[in-house]
Structures are given as C-alpha cells and as structure tokens.
Design a protein around this motif. Sequence first.
Motif, PDB file in Angstrom:
ATOM      1  N   PRO A 169     -11.032 -61.005  38.405  1.00  0.00           N
ATOM      2  CA  PRO A 169     -12.055 -60.480  39.238  1.00  0.00           C
ATOM      3  C   PRO A 169     -11.826 -60.076  40.626  1.00  0.00           C
ATOM      4  CG  PRO A 169     -12.591 -62.393  37.992  1.00  0.00           C
ATOM      5  CD  PRO A 169     -11.103 -62.299  37.759  1.00  0.00           C
ATOM      6  N   SER A 170     -11.134 -60.843  41.577  1.00  0.00           N
ATOM      7  CA  SER A 170     -10.577 -60.272  42.830  1.00  0.00           C
ATOM      8  C   SER A 170      -9.956 -59.140  42.853  1.00  0.00           C
ATOM      9  CB  SER A 170      -9.712 -61.443  43.372  1.00  0.00           C
ATOM     10  OG  SER A 170      -8.516 -61.629  42.613  1.00  0.00           O
ATOM     11  N   ASP A 171      -9.123 -58.754  41.826  1.00  0.00           N
ATOM     12  CA  ASP A 171      -8.462 -57.380  41.730  1.00  0.00           C
ATOM     13  C   ASP A 171      -9.348 -56.253  41.563  1.00  0.00           C
ATOM     14  OD1 ASP A 171      -5.954 -58.770  41.888  1.00  0.00           O
ATOM     15  OD2 ASP A 171      -5.575 -58.823  39.671  1.00  0.00           O
ATOM     16  N   THR A 172     -10.367 -56.436  40.637  1.00  0.00           N
ATOM     17  CA  THR A 172     -11.173 -55.329  40.159  1.00  0.00           C
ATOM     18  C   THR A 172     -12.192 -55.166  41.396  1.00  0.00           C
ATOM     19  OG1 THR A 172     -10.929 -56.361  37.904  1.00  0.00           O
ATOM     20  CG2 THR A 172     -12.669 -54.795  38.383  1.00  0.00           C
ATOM     21  N   ALA A 173     -12.800 -56.329  42.088  1.00  0.00           N
ATOM     22  CA  ALA A 173     -13.721 -56.189  43.081  1.00  0.00           C
ATOM     23  C   ALA A 173     -13.048 -55.276  44.186  1.00  0.00           C
ATOM     24  CB  ALA A 173     -14.134 -57.631  43.268  1.00  0.00           C
ATOM     25  N   GLN A 174     -11.972 -55.385  44.320  1.00  0.00           N
ATOM     26  CA  GLN A 174     -11.334 -54.375  45.431  1.00  0.00           C
ATOM     27  C   GLN A 174     -11.184 -52.937  45.189  1.00  0.00           C
ATOM     28  OE1 GLN A 174      -7.440 -55.761  47.168  1.00  0.00           O
ATOM     29  NE2 GLN A 174      -7.396 -57.293  45.657  1.00  0.00           N
ATOM     30  N   LEU A 175     -11.321 -52.292  44.019  1.00  0.00           N
ATOM     31  CA  LEU A 175     -11.267 -50.934  43.544  1.00  0.00           C
ATOM     32  C   LEU A 175     -12.597 -50.322  44.263  1.00  0.00           C
ATOM     33  CD1 LEU A 175     -10.191 -51.525  39.865  1.00  0.00           C
ATOM     34  CD2 LEU A 175      -8.698 -51.115  41.871  1.00  0.00           C
ATOM     35  N   ASP A 176     -12.179 -49.391  44.694  1.00  0.00           N
ATOM     36  CA  ASP A 176     -13.249 -48.524  45.348  1.00  0.00           C
ATOM     37  C   ASP A 176     -13.389 -47.075  44.279  1.00  0.00           C
ATOM     38  OD1 ASP A 176     -14.845 -46.691  46.887  1.00  0.00           O
ATOM     39  OD2 ASP A 176     -13.608 -46.572  48.652  1.00  0.00           O
ATOM     40  N   PRO A 177     -14.608 -47.177  43.793  1.00  0.00           N
ATOM     41  CA  PRO A 177     -14.816 -46.086  42.731  1.00  0.00           C
ATOM     42  C   PRO A 177     -14.852 -44.540  43.458  1.00  0.00           C
ATOM     43  CG  PRO A 177     -16.812 -47.375  43.143  1.00  0.00           C
ATOM     44  CD  PRO A 177     -15.645 -47.955  43.933  1.00  0.00           C
ATOM     45  N   GLU A 178     -15.102 -44.580  44.751  1.00  0.00           N
ATOM     46  CA  GLU A 178     -14.949 -43.284  45.226  1.00  0.00           C
ATOM     47  C   GLU A 178     -13.595 -42.686  45.396  1.00  0.00           C
ATOM     48  OE1 GLU A 178     -17.783 -41.585  46.181  1.00  0.00           O
ATOM     49  OE2 GLU A 178     -18.869 -43.371  45.357  1.00  0.00           O
ATOM     50  N   VAL A 179     -12.610 -43.629  45.046  1.00  0.00           N
ATOM     51  CA  VAL A 179     -11.086 -43.384  45.364  1.00  0.00           C
ATOM     52  C   VAL A 179     -10.366 -43.296  43.999  1.00  0.00           C
ATOM     53  CG1 VAL A 179      -9.115 -43.550  46.608  1.00  0.00           C
ATOM     54  CG2 VAL A 179     -11.185 -44.015  47.884  1.00  0.00           C
ATOM     55  N   VAL A 180     -10.596 -44.424  43.459  1.00  0.00           N
ATOM     56  CA  VAL A 180      -9.888 -44.732  42.088  1.00  0.00           C
ATOM     57  C   VAL A 180     -10.640 -44.097  40.860  1.00  0.00           C
ATOM     58  CG1 VAL A 180      -9.454 -46.654  40.578  1.00  0.00           C
ATOM     59  CG2 VAL A 180      -9.063 -47.020  43.012  1.00  0.00           C
ATOM     60  N   SER A 181      -9.751 -43.388  40.095  1.00  0.00           N
ATOM     61  CA  SER A 181     -10.130 -42.597  39.188  1.00  0.00           C
ATOM     62  C   SER A 181     -10.263 -43.530  37.907  1.00  0.00           C
ATOM     63  CB  SER A 181      -9.263 -41.405  38.502  1.00  0.00           C
ATOM     64  OG  SER A 181      -9.011 -40.666  39.689  1.00  0.00           O
TER      65      SER A 181
END
Length: 568
Positions: A169-181
């Motif tokens: 969960p801590s990994d996934t919460a870091q992902l920025d959907p504006e940047v990560v595809s």
Amino acid sequence: MSERTLSGVGATPLSGVGTVVWYRPGEALELDDPPEPDAVDPATERERFEAARDAARDELEAERERARERVGDEEAAIFDAHLQFLDDPQIGDAVGNELDGGLPAEHAVREGFAGPIEQFEGMEGRMAERADDLRDIRDRLLRLLVGGERTDLSALPEGSVVFAERLTPSDTAQLDPEVVSGFVTATGGRTSHAAIFARSLALPAVVGVGDDLFAVEEGTEVVVDGDTGDVVLDPSEETRAAAADTDRAEVRREPVATTDGKSVEVAANVGQPAELEGAVEQGADGIGLYRTEFLFLERESSPDEEEQYEAYVEALDAFPDGRVVVRTLDVGGDKPIPYLELPEEENPFLGERGIRRSLGVDADLFETQLRALLRAAADGAGDLAVMVPMVATVEEFEQARERLDSVAADLESEGIDGETPEFGLMIETPSAAFMADEFAARADFLSIGTNDLTQYVMAASRGNERVSELHDPQHPPVLRAIARTVEGAEGTDAWVGMCGEMAGDPDLTELLVGLGLDELSMSAVTIPEVKANVAETDRESAGELAARTLRASTKRDVERLLDDETAD
C-alpha cells in the motif's frame, strides 16, 4: 522485435503506454556475515536501531497521510497496523536480545524479525498476511540501517510503467497518475490492495502476471491494458496507437436502464469527502457505500455528533437528486482504531467487528452516529439510507432498527424533526445470504458486499496472496449466494444492491443485471463503462446467461460462459 503478450488480471478499465521501470526494493538489503561479537559495541548499535526505528516511524506517518489524501482513510488505515508492529514490544525485545549478543543493528533486525515472521507464516487467514506486513517493516529498517537508497515512486520519469513482484500500500500510494502510465505485478488479484488503490487512483494496472514478468527487461516499451489484463511487450505502432486512443465510455449524467426498460442505479463507493467530486464527475447516480471510518481515523478520540452531522450533510448535498447509502461504523477485522482498544483476537475477521461492536462495546458511538444521521436526513438535499455491516442474525438487525427508532423518538422529544431514512444491511456473511428472505421482510434494502462475502463463502482471506485464486466472486458458490439473496427479496419491497469490487467489473455487468440486481456501486473510475454496459444489456438475454452460470460447477465453467457471451 515482434510484440509479445503476458496475461494477468486487469484491475482498471484503463490502458497505458510507457517504459518499464523495475521496482526491486529488496535487492540492496542483502547482508554480509556479521563481525565477531567482541568487535561490536552493543550500546552504539542500540542507538543505531532506535534511530532507524524513529526514521521508519516518520516515513510511515508521512505515507499514511499521502495514502489518506490520494485513496482514502480506509486504505490508509493499514499504516496504523505497520506502526503498531514497529513498536511491538515482543519484536523490540527480540531485536534487543540480538544486540546484546553482539550483532550489529542490521543483523539484529534480520534475526529479531525472523521468528515472528515464521510464526505468522504458520497461521491462516488474516494472521498469515501479517508476515508480509512484518517483512515490509523489517526491510524498511534494514534500508535505513545500511544506507540503501529507496526508489522514490513519487518522482518517476513521465511515462513510467512500474514492474514489481508486489506493491505494498505504501508503494502504490506514492504513484502519481499524472506521471505514471501504469503498473504491473507478478502477484495479486482484483481485490488486492494494489488493485483497489489502482482504481482509486484511476491508474492502468495489471496484477497476478506470474513469474514470466521477471524476464522483462528494464526500459522495455509496454502497453498495459487494465481492462483485458494483457501486458503487451514491444508493442507495434498500431497497438500503441490503439491503446493511447482508446475512448473511454462517455460520462452519463442521467440514470440508465436496460434495452427493455429496467432501471439500474449505478452509484459510487466513497471513503472520504474528497472523493465526492470525482463521483459526481463520473456520473454516479448517488453513493451506494459511504464508509464512515474516515471520521474516526487519524485522531485521538471519536468525532462528536456535530462533526458527523456536517460530513453526512455534505455527502447528501453532493447528490441532491440521488440516494446516499451510509454504512455505520465498521471497525474490527483489518480496520484498527487505536483509541477504541480493539481486542487482540486469533482471527479478527471472525471476531468482534461491525454491528457486533455497535450493539455492544460501541453502543454509545452507535447512538451518536444515528443521531447525526437522522439530523442529516432532515437537512441534507439527497435521500439518506442507513446500512449496518456484518449482520449475521435477524436478532442483530432487529436490535439495530430498535436503536434507530429509539434515537428518532429521542430527537422528536427534543423538538428535532428528523426524517426516517431507508434502513438496510450488508449481505457479507453466508448466514445473511441464507436468511435473505427474513431480512428482506424487515429491511428496506440489502446490499451485497462481495469482498467479504467471497472471503467467508470460500474460507479464503481477501488479502492473502497464497489463496488469491479462491478469493474470486466468479466461483459458483459465491454466485449462488448472490442469487439466493436476490431471490430472498422477491415479492417484498426491499431493493437489492451490490457494493463490492465485483459490481465495478464491466465484464460482469450483464451477469449482475441477469441475476436481478437493482443497484451497483463501485469505484468512480468504472462508472461510465458500467453505465454503458447496462444501457446495452437485454434483460432476457442477461437472465439466460445468469441461469447458465448458476448451473456451472467450477469457476472455469463460469469464465467460459462469460467469454462465450463476450465473443457473441
């Protein structure tokens, strides 16, 4: 190079195109043999351990806040469990004993965590999942002690597609959907934390690809199809263009009906006020599951009546022409709230949770919440419905309604005119499904929570990767429990909805309509596609599909029937 395809489980009805960035957090944590004990100063190593623990605590608290802001309080609550493990005195003592024996701090952490991890691995259900939680904390401490660099998943290059064995969960919460595809994992299922986070973030994702994923090299161009579950390696220009130009279903602001005129309400699951706007933007007819736990988390005491009242009015005002189904406090199981002093239970999913606490140790909290809800029903713009969780017996539901009626009478005696909302329950336990006819005779509605219902029907913990194949609502016993629930409400005034992850799977919309569901509630990102599928569904054909699936003996039989229907 010709394109190749790996198959997994699609987590979102979205596609992404990008470049593989491998996330391997454990690679830098391998330790050399420790020095001789005489060469180690235990006091210095203890100071290093405590400093690492303080730093880990700061990281966890920051990540909890990030998760709360991005995906909601209910999912962010998992960080509370990690913080509790970090400060667990038994683990601390185990590490301390290794330090006193002359091990450096990093080796002491490795050895001190080994016993508890092995102990949890030997258990079942939710307790077995805690082994992964402990590994996460252990690896965090090791990284801090050895000075390993942590991949900052919040600062990846634009167009990155994260590949990993698993994402916490801590990994996934870091992902920025504006940047990560998008992201792809070797493990996991549609109801894993990573998949649920992906839907909350509106991020293309495929999980459960398996060991074939590890052969993919960093920098490979990929297409992630979160709808079909396909991961296309070295895609052709045609494939890339098709993924980039995929038109999402049009947002429909009005309610939808099947081709033969059967109205099906398509609502949103909401875990915090910030998600209300997204639900409105995606065309939700209302809220089918408003989780109230967010009001009780990240604080030292429970919210008062006024604070709750304001939150519920805000939700009702967001849908002035719709219905807002509010679930009363659902704690216990995997939802810890420290100040409520939840008991340590061998299997908390089978223990004191949901309505069991509301009618017992949390009776005062329940009354306060009901007061706030009834006041909000009178003042808010939308129509309120109140739903109680984890009901297993008719007596529990009747007692809950008596509490509601008592609170309404108290408010009336105080000169506060409250409107009586619809009152219903979640169908999450096999006992509730078996007794659906009795509940439907007493309730205004039944809402099927397929995440927990699947867990209990299949005896497979929803977060345990080792039994993820069993935690799938397409297994015939789960489908039959759903059908039994719908049948139990036939001939009554009670409507039947579904608010589990199954409701938001566009591939299952026709089946669910055929089973007779009146309402489907889901993560906001999937609402447009589900609405489009409802509008294209013929109820007679859907009913025939449902009948065939209910005669199926295996999950594979069900999948073949659904695949054949899609092909037609």
